[in-house]
Design a protein around this motif. Structure first.
Motif, PDB file in Angstrom:
ATOM      1  N   SER A 187      41.931  14.521 -39.213  1.00 12.46           N
ATOM      2  CA  SER A 187      41.205  16.052 -39.334  1.00 12.46           C
ATOM      3  C   SER A 187      39.698  15.601 -39.321  1.00 12.46           C
ATOM      4  O   SER A 187      39.513  14.794 -39.955  1.00 12.46           O
ATOM      5  CB  SER A 187      41.786  16.821 -39.974  1.00 12.46           C
ATOM      6  N   PRO A 188      38.684  17.444 -39.171  1.00 13.39           N
ATOM      7  CA  PRO A 188      37.240  16.428 -39.536  1.00 13.39           C
ATOM      8  C   PRO A 188      37.582  15.939 -41.103  1.00 13.39           C
ATOM      9  O   PRO A 188      36.539  15.490 -41.117  1.00 13.39           O
ATOM     10  CB  PRO A 188      37.139  17.962 -39.823  1.00 13.39           C
ATOM     11  N   ASP A 189      38.244  16.545 -42.230  1.00  8.19           N
ATOM     12  CA  ASP A 189      37.745  15.508 -43.351  1.00  8.19           C
ATOM     13  C   ASP A 189      38.750  14.459 -43.670  1.00  8.19           C
ATOM     14  O   ASP A 189      38.920  14.004 -44.974  1.00  8.19           O
ATOM     15  CB  ASP A 189      38.818  16.975 -44.817  1.00  8.19           C
ATOM     16  N   GLY A 190      39.055  14.106 -42.617  1.00 10.18           N
ATOM     17  CA  GLY A 190      39.920  12.874 -42.827  1.00 10.18           C
ATOM     18  C   GLY A 190      41.669  12.564 -43.032  1.00 10.18           C
ATOM     19  O   GLY A 190      41.839  11.864 -43.004  1.00 10.18           O
ATOM     20  N   ARG A 191      41.752  13.567 -42.656  1.00 13.10           N
ATOM     21  CA  ARG A 191      43.273  13.804 -42.913  1.00 13.10           C
ATOM     22  C   ARG A 191      44.098  13.220 -41.060  1.00 13.10           C
ATOM     23  O   ARG A 191      44.031  13.424 -40.131  1.00 13.10           O
ATOM     24  CB  ARG A 191      44.076  15.191 -43.029  1.00 13.10           C
ATOM     25  N   GLU A 192      45.053  12.603 -41.857  1.00 13.30           N
ATOM     26  CA  GLU A 192      45.915  11.919 -40.135  1.00 13.30           C
ATOM     27  C   GLU A 192      46.477  13.050 -40.431  1.00 13.30           C
ATOM     28  O   GLU A 192      47.875  13.448 -41.401  1.00 13.30           O
ATOM     29  CB  GLU A 192      46.590  10.529 -41.261  1.00 13.30           C
ATOM     30  N   LEU A 193      46.688  13.021 -39.159  1.00 16.73           N
ATOM     31  CA  LEU A 193      47.778  14.715 -38.375  1.00 16.73           C
ATOM     32  C   LEU A 193      48.781  14.482 -37.171  1.00 16.73           C
ATOM     33  O   LEU A 193      49.617  14.738 -37.670  1.00 16.73           O
ATOM     34  CB  LEU A 193      46.501  15.893 -37.117  1.00 16.73           C
ATOM     35  N   ALA A 194      48.775  13.514 -36.259  1.00 11.74           N
ATOM     36  CA  ALA A 194      49.814  12.794 -35.797  1.00 11.74           C
ATOM     37  C   ALA A 194      48.708  10.677 -35.271  1.00 11.74           C
ATOM     38  O   ALA A 194      47.521  10.994 -35.641  1.00 11.74           O
ATOM     39  CB  ALA A 194      49.338  13.295 -34.478  1.00 11.74           C
ATOM     40  N   ARG A 195      50.015  10.082 -34.956  1.00 12.11           N
ATOM     41  CA  ARG A 195      50.251   9.001 -35.334  1.00 12.11           C
ATOM     42  C   ARG A 195      50.897   8.375 -34.212  1.00 12.11           C
ATOM     43  O   ARG A 195      52.499   8.721 -34.301  1.00 12.11           O
ATOM     44  CB  ARG A 195      49.916   8.132 -36.028  1.00 12.11           C
ATOM     45  N   ALA A 196      50.212   7.665 -33.491  1.00 13.73           N
ATOM     46  CA  ALA A 196      51.615   7.077 -32.412  1.00 13.73           C
ATOM     47  C   ALA A 196      51.249   5.324 -31.825  1.00 13.73           C
ATOM     48  O   ALA A 196      50.076   5.118 -31.865  1.00 13.73           O
ATOM     49  CB  ALA A 196      51.570   7.472 -31.036  1.00 13.73           C
ATOM     50  N   GLY A 197      52.362   4.427 -32.581  1.00  7.69           N
ATOM     51  CA  GLY A 197      52.045   3.289 -31.883  1.00  7.69           C
ATOM     52  C   GLY A 197      51.466   2.702 -33.311  1.00  7.69           C
ATOM     53  O   GLY A 197      51.267   3.377 -34.348  1.00  7.69           O
ATOM     54  N   THR A 198      51.135   0.980 -33.364  1.00  9.84           N
ATOM     55  CA  THR A 198      51.204   0.279 -34.850  1.00  9.84           C
ATOM     56  C   THR A 198      49.803  -0.523 -34.025  1.00  9.84           C
ATOM     57  O   THR A 198      50.723  -1.149 -33.145  1.00  9.84           O
ATOM     58  CB  THR A 198      51.880   0.502 -35.564  1.00  9.84           C
ATOM     59  N   PRO A 199      48.615  -0.707 -34.238  1.00 10.31           N
ATOM     60  CA  PRO A 199      48.010  -2.276 -33.954  1.00 10.31           C
ATOM     61  C   PRO A 199      48.228  -3.290 -34.949  1.00 10.31           C
ATOM     62  O   PRO A 199      49.352  -3.699 -35.237  1.00 10.31           O
ATOM     63  CB  PRO A 199      46.569  -1.725 -34.356  1.00 10.31           C
ATOM     64  N   ASP A 200      48.201  -4.292 -33.540  1.00 10.23           N
ATOM     65  CA  ASP A 200      48.507  -6.083 -33.924  1.00 10.23           C
ATOM     66  C   ASP A 200      48.128  -5.728 -35.862  1.00 10.23           C
ATOM     67  O   ASP A 200      48.329  -6.654 -36.319  1.00 10.23           O
ATOM     68  CB  ASP A 200      48.950  -6.694 -33.218  1.00 10.23           C
TER      69      ASP A 200
ATOM     70  N   ARG B  76      49.616   6.528 -22.156  1.00  8.92           N
ATOM     71  CA  ARG B  76      48.500   5.384 -20.963  1.00  8.92           C
ATOM     72  C   ARG B  76      47.258   5.282 -21.192  1.00  8.92           C
ATOM     73  O   ARG B  76      46.706   4.332 -20.379  1.00  8.92           O
ATOM     74  CB  ARG B  76      48.025   6.601 -20.853  1.00  8.92           C
ATOM     75  N   LEU B  77      46.587   5.379 -22.720  1.00 11.52           N
ATOM     76  CA  LEU B  77      45.651   4.238 -23.448  1.00 11.52           C
ATOM     77  C   LEU B  77      46.146   3.383 -22.692  1.00 11.52           C
ATOM     78  O   LEU B  77      45.381   2.026 -23.278  1.00 11.52           O
ATOM     79  CB  LEU B  77      45.238   4.934 -24.020  1.00 11.52           C
ATOM     80  N   GLY B  78      46.876   2.022 -23.149  1.00  9.92           N
ATOM     81  CA  GLY B  78      47.880   1.415 -23.861  1.00  9.92           C
ATOM     82  C   GLY B  78      47.490   0.694 -25.499  1.00  9.92           C
ATOM     83  O   GLY B  78      46.774  -0.190 -25.434  1.00  9.92           O
ATOM     84  N   ALA B  79      46.668   1.909 -26.164  1.00  6.91           N
ATOM     85  CA  ALA B  79      46.968   1.597 -27.572  1.00  6.91           C
ATOM     86  C   ALA B  79      47.877   2.441 -28.700  1.00  6.91           C
ATOM     87  O   ALA B  79      48.292   3.480 -27.421  1.00  6.91           O
ATOM     88  CB  ALA B  79      45.873   1.680 -27.362  1.00  6.91           C
ATOM     89  N   ALA B  80      47.008   1.848 -29.761  1.00 11.00           N
ATOM     90  CA  ALA B  80      47.668   2.394 -30.990  1.00 11.00           C
ATOM     91  C   ALA B  80      46.552   3.674 -31.198  1.00 11.00           C
ATOM     92  O   ALA B  80      45.537   3.306 -31.625  1.00 11.00           O
ATOM     93  CB  ALA B  80      48.285   2.132 -32.521  1.00 11.00           C
ATOM     94  N   VAL B  81      46.895   5.090 -31.436  1.00  8.87           N
ATOM     95  CA  VAL B  81      45.989   5.810 -31.461  1.00  8.87           C
ATOM     96  C   VAL B  81      46.088   6.675 -32.471  1.00  8.87           C
ATOM     97  O   VAL B  81      47.614   7.222 -33.401  1.00  8.87           O
ATOM     98  CB  VAL B  81      46.029   7.244 -30.492  1.00  8.87           C
ATOM     99  N   CYS B  82      45.211   7.195 -33.356  1.00  5.52           N
ATOM    100  CA  CYS B  82      45.282   8.097 -34.536  1.00  5.52           C
ATOM    101  C   CYS B  82      44.226   9.706 -34.302  1.00  5.52           C
ATOM    102  O   CYS B  82      43.599   9.192 -34.341  1.00  5.52           O
ATOM    103  CB  CYS B  82      45.220   7.465 -35.945  1.00  5.52           C
TER     104      CYS B  82
END
Length: 611
Positions: free
Chosen positions: A261-274, A252-258
């Motif tokens: 968590s508050p301590d910087g760990r990656e919880l979920a990712r969708a898409g890869t920015p150019d 919906r944003l037309g963007a890659a999102v990540c």
């Protein structure tokens, strides 16, 4: 020279008078026969014109032509685009070889000869006639059926198919010019009617296609995506996982999102920015500035960061990397997405309970817990149902489906959720069975629809038992028990993967139903027949009983009833009109015979009952 009419030697004037009288009688008899044939033709044409579908027209045509010519069998052959002739509407005493859907090769037999000549073709003895090409398959069928004398007349032809009418006798039989003329005339009328039905069917198909296109166009016109926050909140309340929410947000944003968590760990990712993800130090530098105010911050020209927080709780950070630099509008979109993700975090912390779980739990209680002795509990459940848009006072049906082995899959549950929301019903899982409560009053139709949909989802037949209609909590529970009994009965009858309700199982259904009764079974099987006898003072029920009791022999039935066989044939024709074309199928005949016996027993009991 003799005067007046010369008298032939050896003949008296009386002989000539008698000869003239005989000739006049013969002419009168022939005229009566022609009038009778014309009246029969007119009645047949009128009946054909009254038929509403092509199938009804073909059935009426074969029955009428067989009776008009006094033949043993008649059927319609349709040559399809693949070159095969398929049998339609067989009439008379025929075996399974000459049954609905039987395919025969093209270019052979009497029908191809008639189609090529565009005129009736006939033979007094099919198997010995070498005027047309024979085929081993067709000859085997003719030999199996015992058909010898046969006539074929072309009915209709178009670019994709051709249709012919066949009628035959189980003896060597010639066809008189009058009979050929009658069949030819009837074929011309039936052909015109068939073309009319074909045109109507094509018009209906075009209408459906246009309606489908219109609906598709309207759907596309209505496809205005809701605001980002509303759409994501709907997904959250529907129980979507974090990874699915990230994918929905990215789309919906037309963007890659990540999501981090508050301590910087990656919880979920969708898409890869150019251009790749921003450097970790850039994100850490921007993140603190987002937290106190909740306002999204631009990390660089294409990346926005927004806090995922609720009240004083900090749940992490949402990063969105766009393909091109975005202004304040992009930042507001990221902020809305972060709000939806904060709802997900709150539900996880405080124990999420989705609407789907609430609906599942309610139906489970309705099916398994009686409220007969607890009116307050019944009222509470009715209120809960109304809050979910379910009015239990209205008629509902229950379906139970076996999707096993094992519990229903995620795909099945996903379909069930969508189907019940669309129909305004409930679903739950009881053991290994999927149970649906749907608004409506036809359990058989509901079971058929559920079975068809689950077959598509599971890619195999799925057994479904239906029951109802039910109004009120206690009736819903009893309908569920009846649906389970129907499902077990289908398995016991060797009909795994079928769909049915109690009334579809005939007498077995009367035993399984929550409302069993001999009267209901008899009325369901013989109601139209008994009503006709009462209204017209006829003996169709007695004729049917005699016909079934004598092994399906009109002759023996006539002898038992002390009437002419033609009378039995006419009565059987009327019985078929009242009970439907499948009344003489083995299973249906067995149920009709049982219903007749029960009717006789019921009448005897009623006669002997005290007044």
């Amino acid at each position: 020279m003799a005067t007046g009419r010369e008298q032939q030697p050896g003949r008296s004037e009386l002989d000539e008078v008698m000869e003239n009288v005989a000739r006049v009688h013969q002419e009168l008899e022939e005229r009566r026969e022609r009038e009778g044939a014309l009246n029969a033709l007119i009645d047949t044409v009128r009946e054909l014109a009254e038929q509403q579908t092509r199938a009804d027209l073909e059935r009426t045509l074969t029955r009428r032509i067989r009776l008009l010519l006094g033949l043993d069998a008649a059927f319609v052959g349709v040559q399809t685009t693949d070159g095969a002739r398929v049998v339609h509407a067989p009439d008379g005493h025929v075996s399974t070889m000459l049954n609905m859907g039987m395919a025969t090769p093209d270019g052979v037999g009497l029908g191809s000869w008639a189609q090529q000549a565009n005129a009736p073709a006939w033979t007094s003895d099919y198997l010995t006639d070498d005027r047309f090409d024979h085929d081993e398959v067709v000859d085997d069928v003719m030999l199996s059926e015992g058909l010898r004398g046969l006539i074929a007349v072309p009915l209709a032809r178009d670019a994709t198919s051709s249709t012919s009418l066949y009628a035959g006798a189980r003896s060597v039989r010639s066809f008189t010019p009058e009979e050929v003329s009658l069949v030819s005339t009837l074929g011309q009328v039936a052909g015109a009617l068939l073309r009319r039905h074909t045109a109507a069917e094509e018009a209906e198909a075009d209408r459906r296609d246009l309606r489908r296109r219109l609906e598709l166009t309207e759907e596309r016109a209505r496809d205005r995506r809701p605001p980002l926050l509303d759409a994501l909140l709907s997904a959250v309340l529907g129980g979507a996982e974090l990874s699915a929410l990230a994918a929905e947000t990215a789309e919906r944003l037309g963007a890659a999102v990540c999501v981090r968590s508050p301590d910087g760990r990656e919880l979920a990712r969708a898409g890869t920015p150019d251009g790749g993800w921003p450097a970790p130090e850039d994100v850490r530098r921007a993140a603190p500035w987002t937290r106190p105010t909740g306002v999204p911050v631009a990390v660089d020209g294409r990346t926005w960061a927004a806090p995922i927080r609720a009240r004083d709780d900090d749940f992490g950070l949402l990063l969105a990397v766009f393909d091109a630099p975005g202004g304040a509008e992009a930042g507001e979109s990221v902020r809305a997405a972060a709000k939806a993700l904060s709802v997900t975090a709150l539900l996880r912390v405080h124990g999420p309970i989705s609407e789907a779980q609430i609906r599942d739990e309610l139906l489970s209680q309705l099916l398994t817990e009686s409220t007969a002795t607890d009116p307050q509990a019944a009222r509470r459940r009715e209120r809960r149902a109304r809050h979910l848009g379910i009015d239990l006072a209205e008629p509902h049906v229950v379906t139970a489906a076996e999707c096993g082995p094992g519990e229903p899959s995620a795909a099945v549950l996903s379909w069930a959720d969508a189907h019940t929301r669309r129909c305004g019903g409930l679903r739950t899982v009881q053991g290994e069975r999927l149970v649906l409560l749907l608004p409506g009053s036809d359990p058989g139709a509901a079971a058929d629809e559920v079975a068809a949909e689950l077959r598509r989802v599971c890619d195999r037949p799925v057994g479904v038992g239906g029951a109802g209609p039910a109004s009120g909590i206690e009736q819903v529970r009893r309908a569920y028990e009846e649906a389970l009994r129907t499902l077990e009965a289908l398995r016991a009858l060797g009909r795994e993967g079928a769909a049915a309700c109690a009334r579809d199982l005939g007498f077995f259904g009367a035993l399984l139903s929550d409302r069993p009764g001999v009267g209901e079974f008899v009325d369901a099987e013989l109601g139209p027949l008994l009503d006709y006898d009462r209204q017209h003072c006829t003996e169709l029920a007695a004729t049917l009983e005699a016909y079934l009791a004598t092994g399906g022999s009109p002759t023996h039935a006539a002898r038992r009833l002390h009437v002419h066989p033609n009378t039995v044939s006419r009565r059987l024709e009327r019985i078929g009109d009242l009970l439907g074309p499948d009344w003489h199928a083995p299973e249906r005949a067995m149920e009709l015979h049982l219903a007749l016996r029960l009717t006789r027993l019921r009448d005897l009991v009623g006669a002997g009952a005290p007044g």
